[in-house]
Design an enzyme around this catalytic site. Sequence first.
Site, short mmCIF file in Angstrom:
data_model
loop_
_atom_site.label_atom_id
_atom_site.label_comp_id
_atom_site.label_asym_id
_atom_site.label_seq_id
_atom_site.Cartn_x
_atom_site.Cartn_y
_atom_site.Cartn_z
CE LYS A 96 -4.10 -1.77 2.21
NZ LYS A 96 -5.03 -1.64 3.48
CD GLU A 98 -18.44 -20.40 -9.20
OE1 GLU A 98 -19.40 -20.05 -9.14
OE2 GLU A 98 -18.01 -21.26 -9.69
CB ALA A 154 -20.16 -13.77 -2.84
CG LEU A 192 -22.38 -19.30 -2.14
CD1 LEU A 192 -23.96 -19.02 -2.23
CD2 LEU A 192 -22.14 -20.36 -1.02
N GLY A 246 -21.60 -2.25 6.36
CA GLY A 246 -20.89 -2.43 4.98
C GLY A 246 -21.46 -3.48 4.10
CD GLU A 304 -21.19 -1.26 -3.92
OE1 GLU A 304 -20.35 -0.48 -3.84
OE2 GLU A 304 -20.98 -2.49 -4.19
CE LYS A 336 -24.57 -10.30 -7.48
NZ LYS A 336 -24.67 -10.34 -6.19
N GLY A 370 -19.81 -9.76 1.13
CA GLY A 370 -18.49 -9.52 2.14
C GLY A 370 -17.26 -9.75 1.31
#
Length: 804
Positions: A505, A589, A594, A596, A648, A651, A666, A785
């Site tokens: 960073k 994927e 996410a 799964l 969180g 958005e 999706k 997440g």
Amino acid sequence: MKVLKFGGKSLANGKGIRTVIEIIEDKVKKDEKITVVLSARGNTTDELEGILEKASKSKPYQEQLDAFKKYQLDGFKSIDFTQEFETLDKLFEGVSLLGDYSKRIKDQVLSQGEVISAKLVTQLLQEKNIKANFTDSRSLIITDAQFGDAQPLDKLSKKNVISHFNKHNGSTVNVVTGFIASNTNNETTTLGRNGSNYTASLLANYLEAEELQNFTHVNGIYTANPDLVPDARKIEKLSFAEANELAYFGANILHAKTIIPLIEKNIPLRILNTFDYKNKGTLITATSNEKGIKSLSVLEHVALINLEGRGLLGKVGVDARIFRALAHKNISVSIISQGSSERGIGFVVEANKAKEAKTVLEQEFESDFHKRDVSGISIEENVSVISIIGQDLSTFHKPYNALIKNQVIPLLFNNTVTGATISLVVKKEQLHRALNVIHGEIFEIAKKINLAIFGHGLVGGTLIEQILKSSEQIEKRKKINLNIFAVANSKKVLLDKNGINEHWKNSIDEKGISYTIEDIVRYADEHHLENLIAIDNTASEAFTANYMHLVEHGFDLVSSNKVANTLSFDFYKELRKKLEDNQKQYLYETNVGAGLPLIDTIKLLHLSGENITRIKGVFSGSLSYLFNTYSNENRLFSEVLQEAIDKGFTEPDPREDLCGNDVGRKLLILARELDLSNEFEDVNIHNLIPEGLRQGEAQEFLEKLDNLNLVYQKVKEEQKPNHVLRYIGDLWGDLSKEKGNLDVKLVSVPQSSALGQVKGSDSIFEIYTESYGDQPIVIQGAGAGAAVTARGVFGDILRLTEKG
């Protein structure tokens, strides 16, 4: 007796020459009986050739000659090289006057380098009270009259060597000039490329030495040239046969001729490092304990000649004509490959002989050109040859497939009659990458996967930390070295061919540079990076325009960015075509579930011929949390939404979730996995935002969340008993046709149903198929997440490494 041979780098001024004297002194103190063979010191041979060229073109050469003399005397003022320097002065003066030189003159010039080297070492040893005897090999090795690459006359040479060593033996160290010899007319000749090794090998043979120790600047023979392949490993032991293959196919530490005299007398050859002489090096003997692939050798300074012609098909004697014509001009052929569908033959020659070879063949096949039996003779100049020593055809598909995956297409390949060596001709600019790809594939060394990560926000940053944290364990367990060579945001990129570290960073802020995608492609090419994967963790439509370019330049793709799969169907098909043409993979994927395994499951079902009739479910982890909580608790909608924002789950502008476009994208991705040609416009989306709140700044919307309460309180109250609200995507209809029906909507479902039992921010997908009937395949789990999504992207990366 042991014969010790020292190369030019070992004898260079400073540490080199001092260490050579130490090694010899150490062996003398241990009462070892030794003979020393020396090359010219440092870059002496190249320097003399350079001066010779200048003199032949009447260019000023004296300054370079003076610098040469100064180097030879630097630190050794007591050494008298008057005779050698005067010889050089006369030879260069003559060449300058004539404006040309013969191979005979060149041999005389180059011989002075070895004489100077041997005289110096002899005197330095004598100054340490070691009995050392300067031995000019021109009085020992007698050759034919082929200047520049003379062949020894064994009987005469052996007689001379034995006679000399009968006079100078015991505790005397004979310091012998390598590389040089003389013909029967007592004219100076040289033994050709790596001739000093050949001199040492001949002496070992004639004297039936216990061992030949070849001191170089490396610790032995490696699985590949360490300068080209950083992961190359030292080989402990080789057989003569394997060493001969290595030598023939370009291992510059050996010369093919060196091996033959040793094989005749079964004399071991040990390759040692002058600067690490306690290392045992590589031992070459009659047999090797280990079978299998030993090393990669490289032939450079070569060219590929192609002769093609339909009219030659089936004609007898074509090959003989080719090789007879080339042999007449003393042009050697190393690698040969033939084709039959359109009669053709390709072969490799030394680069400096390529034009002559083409001219010779054009003359030989002149009448065939007129008859149009021969269509063309061409030269491919910028090529190199890679030989895999010990490789047989039964497992050759592994390195070959790895090359193709890295967009290295061999121009020609062949295997030896024994099947124990395979050689590939590749473009020179692809040599480094090809070597690293093959080396990583065939040896038990971690395969390096070079990653370029675009976007380092929540998901991207989490992914980088996950990779850095687990890379050591993955390398140990899976033999995969994940190397992040590029991290980029929309403005800057951090580049490091050796991989970023935990301070990435700060490094982006301090060392990041502005860039285009072409800069990253060029960086990967310049540093010969193999097994490239580009990871898109942005949400940018603009960035997806780079996908085609990345694929064309050897990158596989992994993406958490849904945009590319939801653009026009024409773009969708074009990208798949580009991937197929370049044999690249694109994994995404996390686009829908996410972490799964949803897309993989649907792909597997579809490819197996299973007729999928419907897919529906809760696609958004954010909206799952919102409606699960709101349905089960007596709270205001605005309060629950604010909680989701604070955690969180949404958005920063929650309207991006509430508008339903994310779920719509999706759903469209899944439709296209079933080969449906739907466009985004075909998706019927229930926008959860009241019309009056859809415009304006995010902050303005956040201040009016209370305006949502009446709308959703009413929806909640109008449900049937024991029902809950779910925001779902639904793909249905006759999915065997060109398009399906795609609905995104808020529905009320029984609390006891699969959809109704979803908790927290989980996603759930129900896949209905013809075989399973009314019992769907259910996939359920964490649907939101950064950690979950990053882990899913990580999984795609690892899947790609296994496919490679």
